[in-house]
Write a protein that holds these residues in place. Structure first.
Motif, PDB file in Angstrom:
ATOM      1  N   UNK A  32      35.661  37.917  33.128  1.00  9.20           N
ATOM      2  CA  UNK A  32      34.711  38.051  34.186  1.00  9.20           C
ATOM      3  C   UNK A  32      35.426  39.039  35.369  1.00  9.20           C
ATOM      4  N   UNK A  33      35.317  40.087  35.097  1.00 15.91           N
ATOM      5  CA  UNK A  33      35.874  41.387  35.656  1.00 15.91           C
ATOM      6  C   UNK A  33      35.246  41.373  37.164  1.00 15.91           C
ATOM      7  N   UNK A  34      36.320  41.346  38.273  1.00 18.54           N
ATOM      8  CA  UNK A  34      35.822  41.427  39.647  1.00 18.54           C
ATOM      9  C   UNK A  34      35.143  42.885  39.819  1.00 18.54           C
ATOM     10  N   UNK A  35      34.000  42.408  40.568  1.00 17.83           N
ATOM     11  CA  UNK A  35      33.021  43.903  40.738  1.00 17.83           C
ATOM     12  C   UNK A  35      33.543  44.800  41.571  1.00 17.83           C
ATOM     13  N   UNK A  36      34.541  44.226  42.537  1.00 13.83           N
ATOM     14  CA  UNK A  36      35.082  45.004  43.584  1.00 13.83           C
ATOM     15  C   UNK A  36      36.707  44.749  43.806  1.00 13.83           C
ATOM     16  N   UNK A  37      37.214  45.831  44.200  1.00 18.68           N
ATOM     17  CA  UNK A  37      38.807  45.686  44.559  1.00 18.68           C
ATOM     18  C   UNK A  37      38.837  45.831  45.936  1.00 18.68           C
ATOM     19  N   UNK A  38      39.747  45.297  46.652  1.00 19.72           N
ATOM     20  CA  UNK A  38      40.003  45.498  48.013  1.00 19.72           C
ATOM     21  C   UNK A  38      40.929  46.544  48.473  1.00 19.72           C
ATOM     22  N   UNK A  39      40.786  47.164  49.518  1.00 21.47           N
ATOM     23  CA  UNK A  39      41.564  48.324  50.256  1.00 21.47           C
ATOM     24  C   UNK A  39      42.589  47.456  50.705  1.00 21.47           C
ATOM     25  N   UNK A  40      43.683  47.298  49.939  1.00 16.56           N
ATOM     26  CA  UNK A  40      44.558  46.305  50.252  1.00 16.56           C
ATOM     27  C   UNK A  40      45.584  46.459  51.304  1.00 16.56           C
ATOM     28  N   UNK A  92      39.330  35.959  30.805  1.00 15.84           N
ATOM     29  CA  UNK A  92      39.892  35.644  32.075  1.00 15.84           C
ATOM     30  C   UNK A  92      39.203  36.212  33.358  1.00 15.84           C
ATOM     31  N   UNK A  93      39.674  35.778  34.519  1.00 13.33           N
ATOM     32  CA  UNK A  93      39.250  36.614  35.572  1.00 13.33           C
ATOM     33  C   UNK A  93      40.022  37.695  35.798  1.00 13.33           C
ATOM     34  N   UNK A  94      39.946  38.747  36.732  1.00 14.33           N
ATOM     35  CA  UNK A  94      40.969  39.417  37.337  1.00 14.33           C
ATOM     36  C   UNK A  94      40.938  38.860  38.785  1.00 14.33           C
ATOM     37  N   UNK A  95      42.507  39.327  39.250  1.00 16.48           N
ATOM     38  CA  UNK A  95      42.842  39.140  40.579  1.00 16.48           C
ATOM     39  C   UNK A  95      42.955  40.413  41.357  1.00 16.48           C
ATOM     40  N   UNK A  96      42.325  40.565  42.279  1.00 16.88           N
ATOM     41  CA  UNK A  96      42.049  41.970  43.192  1.00 16.88           C
ATOM     42  C   UNK A  96      42.995  41.440  44.480  1.00 16.88           C
ATOM     43  N   UNK A  97      44.166  42.297  44.859  1.00 18.37           N
ATOM     44  CA  UNK A  97      45.068  41.963  45.752  1.00 18.37           C
ATOM     45  C   UNK A  97      44.437  42.311  47.288  1.00 18.37           C
TER      46      UNK A  97
END
Ligand code: CTP
Ligand code: CA
Length: 221
Positions: free
Chosen positions: A99-107, A20-25
């Motif tokens: 499909x791992x997100x390559x980046x996360x967000x400074x939420x 699956x994907x990841x979700x990055x807030x």
């Protein structure tokens, strides 16, 4: 006399699968994601379980039922997926289909409001789960990665196999309708070279790969 049924090929083996994907807030109501449906990873988990393996499936947010006999752990972000994977080790094999997100967000801690200044997303790199597992102290005997590419598919995937110290990379061309679709055309890249499989239903790709994993864990490949 009746013959005793043969033990299933992967009986007694523990295999870890990510899917699956990841979700990055971005804020409490928004996220960054990708087009992965999780279908190929779930099909692989199902095929491995059918061969008798104990399967731990670490799944990002997907709309799929849990395959029969599979232990499923749901996660949202790449960092949660990394932690769940480490907690699920040791394993005889790891198949990293997510499909791992390559980046996360400074939420943002609160919902961003349209009336405020135009938001700027600040990204930070996520941990590479596959590379971490392949280099870790608990390294499974067989580490399989996937490579989603839109150009120079085999070339990129061969480089990825070496860079991530994976044993195999399953490379697919995602420039068409693969992500979310029912079929997949893949190349299996190992230390011995590159095998190209025809475009096949994802369930057939899964069965073939599961058989190859059983070969490898029994020393026949
Ligand atoms: N992967 C992972 N953790 C990440 C990124 C990728 O475990 N943070 C795994 C995927 O599950 C897959 C493999 O690494 O098995 C390759 O993923 P891919 O996105 O193709 O590779 P990247 O190294 O992220 O390179 P790219 O810049 O092409 O996205
Ligand atoms: Ca990536």
């Amino acid at each position: 006399a009746m013959l005793a049924p043969a033990a299933p090929r992967l009986a007694g083996r523990h295999i870890l699968v990510t899917a699956g994907p990841t979700h990055e807030p971005i804020d409490p109501v928004r996220y960054l994601a990708n087009r992965s449906s999780g279908r190929q990873g779930f099909a692989i988990a199902e095929s491995l379980a059918r061969l008798g393996a104990r399967v731990t499936l670490v799944a990002g947010p997907v709309a799929l039922p849990t395959p029969p006999g599979v232990d499923r752990i749901d996660v949202e972000t790449a960092r949660e997926m990394a932690a769940a994977v480490v907690a699920a080790l040791p394993a005889d094999a790891a198949v990293m289909v997510a499909a791992v997100a390559d980046w996360h967000v400074a939420a943002a801690p609160q919902k961003m409001k349209k009336g405020d200044a135009l938001p700027v997303l600040t990204l930070a790199e996520n941990p590479d789960i596959l590379a971490g597992v392949a280099r870790g102290a608990d390294r499974p005997r067989l580490v399989v990665g996937f490579a989603a590419e839109t150009e120079r598919v085999v070339e990129h995937a061969v480089a990825k196999r070496l860079r991530k110290q994976a044993d195999w990379i399953v490379a697919n061309d995602v420039s068409g309708d693969v992500m979310g679709g029912a079929a997949n055309a893949v190349h299996l890249i190992t230390a011995d070279g590159v095998e190209t499989w025809d475009r096949l239903p994802k369930a057939v790709v899964a069965d073939r790969l599961a058989e190859r994993i059983a070969d490898a864990l029994s020393g026949a490949a």
